[in-house]
Design a protein around this motif. Structure first.
Motif, short mmCIF file in Angstrom:
data_model
loop_
_atom_site.label_atom_id
_atom_site.label_comp_id
_atom_site.label_asym_id
_atom_site.label_seq_id
_atom_site.Cartn_x
_atom_site.Cartn_y
_atom_site.Cartn_z
N VAL A 13 -10.36 3.70 -9.61
CA VAL A 13 -9.47 2.81 -10.36
C VAL A 13 -8.59 2.02 -9.39
O VAL A 13 -8.36 0.82 -9.59
CB VAL A 13 -8.63 3.61 -11.38
N LEU A 14 -8.13 2.65 -8.33
CA LEU A 14 -7.33 1.94 -7.34
C LEU A 14 -8.13 0.80 -6.71
O LEU A 14 -7.59 -0.28 -6.45
CB LEU A 14 -6.84 2.89 -6.25
N ARG A 15 -9.41 1.02 -6.46
CA ARG A 15 -10.27 -0.03 -5.89
C ARG A 15 -10.38 -1.21 -6.85
O ARG A 15 -10.49 -2.35 -6.42
CB ARG A 15 -11.65 0.52 -5.57
N GLN A 16 -10.34 -0.94 -8.14
CA GLN A 16 -10.40 -2.03 -9.13
C GLN A 16 -9.09 -2.82 -9.15
O GLN A 16 -9.10 -4.03 -9.30
CB GLN A 16 -10.68 -1.46 -10.52
N ILE A 17 -7.98 -2.12 -9.00
CA ILE A 17 -6.66 -2.75 -9.05
C ILE A 17 -6.34 -3.46 -7.73
O ILE A 17 -5.77 -4.54 -7.73
CB ILE A 17 -5.56 -1.70 -9.37
N ALA A 18 -6.70 -2.82 -6.62
CA ALA A 18 -6.42 -3.39 -5.30
C ALA A 18 -7.71 -3.36 -4.47
O ALA A 18 -7.89 -2.49 -3.61
CB ALA A 18 -5.32 -2.59 -4.62
N PRO A 19 -8.64 -4.28 -4.74
CA PRO A 19 -9.94 -4.25 -4.08
C PRO A 19 -9.90 -4.37 -2.56
O PRO A 19 -10.83 -3.93 -1.88
CB PRO A 19 -10.69 -5.43 -4.70
N GLU A 20 -8.82 -4.92 -2.02
CA GLU A 20 -8.72 -5.07 -0.57
C GLU A 20 -8.29 -3.77 0.11
O GLU A 20 -8.36 -3.65 1.33
CB GLU A 20 -7.74 -6.19 -0.22
N ALA A 21 -7.87 -2.79 -0.65
CA ALA A 21 -7.37 -1.53 -0.09
C ALA A 21 -8.53 -0.65 0.36
O ALA A 21 -9.58 -0.60 -0.27
CB ALA A 21 -6.55 -0.79 -1.14
N ASP A 27 -2.54 7.27 2.39
CA ASP A 27 -1.82 8.51 2.70
C ASP A 27 -1.48 9.16 1.37
O ASP A 27 -0.75 8.57 0.56
CB ASP A 27 -0.55 8.19 3.49
N PRO A 28 -1.99 10.36 1.11
CA PRO A 28 -1.82 10.96 -0.22
C PRO A 28 -0.38 11.31 -0.59
O PRO A 28 -0.08 11.52 -1.76
CB PRO A 28 -2.68 12.22 -0.16
N GLY A 29 0.52 11.33 0.38
CA GLY A 29 1.90 11.68 0.08
C GLY A 29 2.86 10.51 0.07
O GLY A 29 4.06 10.69 -0.12
N VAL A 30 2.34 9.30 0.26
CA VAL A 30 3.19 8.10 0.32
C VAL A 30 3.01 7.29 -0.96
O VAL A 30 1.91 7.20 -1.50
CB VAL A 30 2.85 7.26 1.57
N ASN A 31 4.07 6.67 -1.41
CA ASN A 31 4.06 5.88 -2.63
C ASN A 31 2.93 4.86 -2.63
O ASN A 31 2.79 4.07 -1.69
CB ASN A 31 5.41 5.19 -2.81
N LEU A 32 2.12 4.87 -3.68
CA LEU A 32 0.97 3.97 -3.78
C LEU A 32 1.38 2.50 -3.85
O LEU A 32 0.74 1.65 -3.23
CB LEU A 32 0.13 4.32 -5.02
N ARG A 33 2.41 2.20 -4.60
CA ARG A 33 2.84 0.80 -4.72
C ARG A 33 3.25 0.25 -3.37
O ARG A 33 2.95 -0.91 -3.05
CB ARG A 33 4.00 0.68 -5.72
N ASP A 34 3.92 1.05 -2.57
CA ASP A 34 4.33 0.60 -1.24
C ASP A 34 3.13 0.43 -0.32
O ASP A 34 3.03 -0.56 0.40
CB ASP A 34 5.32 1.59 -0.62
N GLY A 67 3.53 8.55 -8.61
CA GLY A 67 3.77 7.58 -7.55
C GLY A 67 2.86 7.68 -6.35
O GLY A 67 2.57 6.69 -5.70
N THR A 68 2.40 8.89 -6.04
CA THR A 68 1.53 9.07 -4.87
C THR A 68 0.14 9.51 -5.32
O THR A 68 -0.04 9.93 -6.46
CB THR A 68 2.10 10.15 -3.91
N LEU A 69 -0.80 9.43 -4.41
CA LEU A 69 -2.16 9.87 -4.73
C LEU A 69 -2.17 11.35 -5.11
O LEU A 69 -2.75 11.73 -6.13
CB LEU A 69 -3.10 9.61 -3.55
#
Length: 82
Positions: A13-21, A27-34, A67-69
């Motif tokens: 789902v993240l790949r669909q929302i942010a395909p360039e990522a 980093d599983p412990g860092v905020n995804l939006r950031d 917020g994080t993975l």
């Protein structure tokens, strides 16, 4: 649903929302939006897509818990087991 399956779905789902990522660079412990530089609307679309993919109701009051993975996987794995 197993944690590995939940994690794979979250990354898909993240790949669909942010395909360039690059999912491997998240980093599983860092905020995804950031990390992914996504705005609040993209994050909302991410949560809605997770709800649809995993058939897990995510109430608005719980959005802050995803917020994080790692937090997403923990929350969704626990909710899908209910």
């Amino acid at each position: 649903m197993k944690r590995e399956q939940v994690r794979a779905t979250v990354l898909e789902v993240l790949r669909q929302i942010a395909p360039e990522a690059d999912p491997a660079a998240i980093d599983p412990g860092v905020n995804l939006r950031d990390q992914l530089d996504i705005d609040s609307m993209d994050f909302l679309n991410f949560l809605i897509a997770l709800d649809k993919q995993l058939h897990v109701d995510i109430p608005e009051r719980d959005y802050g818990q995803l917020g994080t993975l790692d937090a997403c996987v923990d929350y969704l794995a626990a909710r899908s087991a209910e």
